[in-house]
Design a protein around this motif. Structure first.
Motif, PDB file in Angstrom:
ATOM      1  N   ASP A   1       5.416   3.836   0.390  1.00 37.33           N
ATOM      2  CA  ASP A   1       5.995   2.698   1.096  1.00 37.33           C
ATOM      3  C   ASP A   1       4.970   1.565   1.171  1.00 37.33           C
ATOM      4  O   ASP A   1       5.260   0.420   0.873  1.00 37.33           O
ATOM      5  CB  ASP A   1       6.400   3.103   2.518  1.00 37.33           C
ATOM      6  CG  ASP A   1       6.981   1.936   3.303  1.00 37.33           C
ATOM      7  OD1 ASP A   1       8.206   1.731   3.225  1.00 37.33           O
ATOM      8  OD2 ASP A   1       6.210   1.211   3.987  1.00 37.33           O
ATOM      9  N   THR A   2       3.749   1.927   1.588  1.00 40.80           N
ATOM     10  CA  THR A   2       2.720   0.926   1.858  1.00 40.80           C
ATOM     11  C   THR A   2       1.395   1.330   1.229  1.00 40.80           C
ATOM     12  O   THR A   2       1.008   2.496   1.296  1.00 40.80           O
ATOM     13  CB  THR A   2       2.517   0.794   3.392  1.00 40.80           C
ATOM     14  OG1 THR A   2       3.766   0.434   3.997  1.00 40.80           O
ATOM     15  CG2 THR A   2       1.471  -0.249   3.738  1.00 40.80           C
TER      16      THR A   2
ATOM     17  N   LYS B   1       6.594  -0.675  -1.417  1.00 42.73           N
ATOM     18  CA  LYS B   1       7.392  -1.733  -0.794  1.00 42.73           C
ATOM     19  C   LYS B   1       6.482  -2.903  -0.432  1.00 42.73           C
ATOM     20  O   LYS B   1       6.887  -4.048  -0.489  1.00 42.73           O
ATOM     21  CB  LYS B   1       8.086  -1.207   0.457  1.00 42.73           C
ATOM     22  CG  LYS B   1       9.255  -0.293   0.148  1.00 42.73           C
ATOM     23  CD  LYS B   1      10.140  -0.116   1.373  1.00 42.73           C
ATOM     24  CE  LYS B   1      11.333   0.758   1.081  1.00 42.73           C
ATOM     25  NZ  LYS B   1      11.049   2.190   1.150  1.00 42.73           N
ATOM     26  N   ARG B   2       5.233  -2.578  -0.003  1.00 44.80           N
ATOM     27  CA  ARG B   2       4.317  -3.650   0.389  1.00 44.80           C
ATOM     28  C   ARG B   2       2.867  -3.201   0.247  1.00 44.80           C
ATOM     29  O   ARG B   2       2.581  -1.999   0.213  1.00 44.80           O
ATOM     30  CB  ARG B   2       4.565  -4.081   1.839  1.00 44.80           C
ATOM     31  CG  ARG B   2       4.208  -2.974   2.824  1.00 44.80           C
ATOM     32  CD  ARG B   2       4.343  -3.398   4.256  1.00 44.80           C
ATOM     33  NE  ARG B   2       4.144  -2.226   5.110  1.00 44.80           N
ATOM     34  CZ  ARG B   2       3.929  -2.283   6.397  1.00 44.80           C
ATOM     35  NH1 ARG B   2       3.893  -3.449   7.009  1.00 44.80           N
ATOM     36  NH2 ARG B   2       3.756  -1.184   7.107  1.00 44.80           N
ATOM     37  N   ILE B   3       1.988  -4.211   0.182  1.00 40.22           N
ATOM     38  CA  ILE B   3       0.551  -3.956   0.191  1.00 40.22           C
ATOM     39  C   ILE B   3      -0.037  -4.772   1.342  1.00 40.22           C
ATOM     40  O   ILE B   3       0.268  -5.964   1.481  1.00 40.22           O
ATOM     41  CB  ILE B   3      -0.123  -4.348  -1.140  1.00 40.22           C
ATOM     42  CG1 ILE B   3       0.425  -3.484  -2.288  1.00 40.22           C
ATOM     43  CG2 ILE B   3      -1.646  -4.183  -1.039  1.00 40.22           C
ATOM     44  CD1 ILE B   3      -0.206  -3.747  -3.661  1.00 40.22           C
ATOM     45  N   ILE B   4      -0.820  -4.117   2.173  1.00 35.95           N
ATOM     46  CA  ILE B   4      -1.505  -4.800   3.262  1.00 35.95           C
ATOM     47  C   ILE B   4      -2.942  -5.060   2.819  1.00 35.95           C
ATOM     48  O   ILE B   4      -3.661  -4.129   2.454  1.00 35.95           O
ATOM     49  CB  ILE B   4      -1.510  -3.948   4.550  1.00 35.95           C
ATOM     50  CG1 ILE B   4      -0.079  -3.698   5.038  1.00 35.95           C
ATOM     51  CG2 ILE B   4      -2.342  -4.630   5.649  1.00 35.95           C
ATOM     52  CD1 ILE B   4       0.026  -2.679   6.166  1.00 35.95           C
ATOM     53  N   PHE B   5      -3.325  -6.323   2.843  1.00 38.63           N
ATOM     54  CA  PHE B   5      -4.698  -6.703   2.513  1.00 38.63           C
ATOM     55  C   PHE B   5      -5.448  -6.868   3.825  1.00 38.63           C
ATOM     56  O   PHE B   5      -5.215  -7.827   4.564  1.00 38.63           O
ATOM     57  CB  PHE B   5      -4.719  -7.990   1.682  1.00 38.63           C
ATOM     58  CG  PHE B   5      -4.219  -7.779   0.278  1.00 38.63           C
ATOM     59  CD1 PHE B   5      -5.103  -7.506  -0.753  1.00 38.63           C
ATOM     60  CD2 PHE B   5      -2.867  -7.846  -0.009  1.00 38.63           C
ATOM     61  CE1 PHE B   5      -4.648  -7.288  -2.056  1.00 38.63           C
ATOM     62  CE2 PHE B   5      -2.396  -7.636  -1.306  1.00 38.63           C
ATOM     63  CZ  PHE B   5      -3.287  -7.356  -2.326  1.00 38.63           C
ATOM     64  N   ASN B   6      -6.302  -5.905   4.124  1.00 38.96           N
ATOM     65  CA  ASN B   6      -7.091  -5.935   5.347  1.00 38.96           C
ATOM     66  C   ASN B   6      -8.167  -7.018   5.224  1.00 38.96           C
ATOM     67  O   ASN B   6      -8.488  -7.455   4.123  1.00 38.96           O
ATOM     68  CB  ASN B   6      -7.708  -4.550   5.594  1.00 38.96           C
ATOM     69  CG  ASN B   6      -6.639  -3.553   6.020  1.00 38.96           C
ATOM     70  OD1 ASN B   6      -6.232  -3.529   7.159  1.00 38.96           O
ATOM     71  ND2 ASN B   6      -6.165  -2.746   5.070  1.00 38.96           N
TER      72      ASN B   6
END
Length: 122
Positions: free
Chosen positions: A60-61, A84-89
């Motif tokens: 999912d991520t 579904k998405r990529i989180i860029f910290n």
């Protein structure tokens, strides 16, 4: 918020003072299935850190803990996982990769996984 968003921690670390390590603990505590890729093999919160790229299913991520320069060789691999998405910290923001993700119709956000989890916005 939906529970159990299968998450790939990309750039996972065995070092407890690293944010990727803290995120793995918090993701597991919050009931998410976690898979991890890092440079050193090991285990965090019962999650094995893989040192070779695997074709994880139903991701999912992807939460990114790798600086933009180091991300480049992994663009195709990450897009091929169809998250579904990529989180860029913080510190991982990558405008070059953002353009590729837009082309692949993969959502992305610049955010902090720990903050998202802590405020029930994950």
């Amino acid at each position: 918020m939906q529970k159990n968003k299968k998450t790939l921690v990309f750039g996972a670390s065995l070092n407890p003072s690293r944010y990727s390590n803290m995120a793995m603990h918090k993701l597991v505590t919050n009931g998410h299935e976690v898979v991890a890729f890092g440079l050193k093999e090991g285990e965090v919160e019962g999650v094995k850190i893989d040192t070779e790229l695997k074709s994880y299913k139903d991701v999912d991520t992807i939460t990114m803990y790798m600086n933009p320069t180091r991300q480049k060789p992994f663009y195709d691999y990450l897009i091929a996982l169809h998250p579904k998405r990529i989180i860029f910290n913080p510190g991982t923001e990558n405008p070059e990769f953002f353009k590729l993700l837009e082309g692949a119709e993969i959502e992305f956000e610049t955010s902090c996984t720990l903050v998202l989890l802590g405020t029930n916005q994950y």
